[in-house]
Write an enzyme that holds these catalytic residues in place. Structure first.
Site, short mmCIF file in Angstrom:
data_model
loop_
_atom_site.label_atom_id
_atom_site.label_comp_id
_atom_site.label_asym_id
_atom_site.label_seq_id
_atom_site.Cartn_x
_atom_site.Cartn_y
_atom_site.Cartn_z
CB SER A 25 4.16 -0.63 8.43
OG SER A 25 4.74 0.64 8.68
CB THR A 57 0.82 -4.23 10.76
OG1 THR A 57 1.12 -3.14 9.88
CG2 THR A 57 1.94 -4.42 11.76
CE1 TYR A 58 4.43 -1.91 5.23
CE2 TYR A 58 2.06 -2.15 5.50
CZ TYR A 58 3.15 -1.38 5.16
OH TYR A 58 2.98 -0.09 4.76
CB ALA A 74 -5.22 1.97 11.19
#
EC number: 4.1.1.11
Length: 127
Positions: A25, A57-58, A74
């Site tokens: 995230s 991503t979030y 990551a």
């Protein structure tokens, strides 16, 4: 039929941290999220202005007014602390809806303080 449109954008945010050992995230200052119309857990695209990386991503909410912009997991490998990034979210709209829609565009300074908030982006008008 629907098309994908820019919904929200935080322009030239400064990465304050990259935390490889966190579970995925991007952490964004909750105040910036609210002003940019970005929700927690919403999918976002990140563009690193310094190295050209683009990824998705979030979002998770960070402390309000902290200025935090932290890539986690990551995604932390895709940026470095101090990099300038663009954070964008999108929405699906019908053609009729899209013709009436304006995105939320948030410009921030080097410390991720809001400089300008608009509902448009035109070539040559805003840097």
């Amino acid at each position: 039929m629907t098309i994908t449109m820019l919904k929200s954008k935080i322009h030239r945010a400064t990465v304050t941290e990259a935390n490889l050992n966190y579970v995925g995230s991007i952490t964004i200052d909750k105040y910036l999220m609210d002003k940019a119309n970005i929700l927690e857990y919403e999918k976002v695209q990140i563009v690193d202005i310094d190295n050209g990386n683009r990824f998705e991503t979030y979002v998770i909410a960070g402390e309000k007014h902290s200025g935090v912009i932290c890539l986690n997991g990551a995604a932390a490998r895709m940026v470095q602390k101090g990099d300038k990034i663009i954070i964008m979210s999108y929405c699906s709209l019908t053609i009729d809806e899209a013709n009436k829609f304006n995105p939320t565009v948030l410009f921030v300074d080097n410390k991720n303080n809001i400089e300008k908030l608009t509902n448009y982006e035109k070539h040559g008008e805003i840097i």
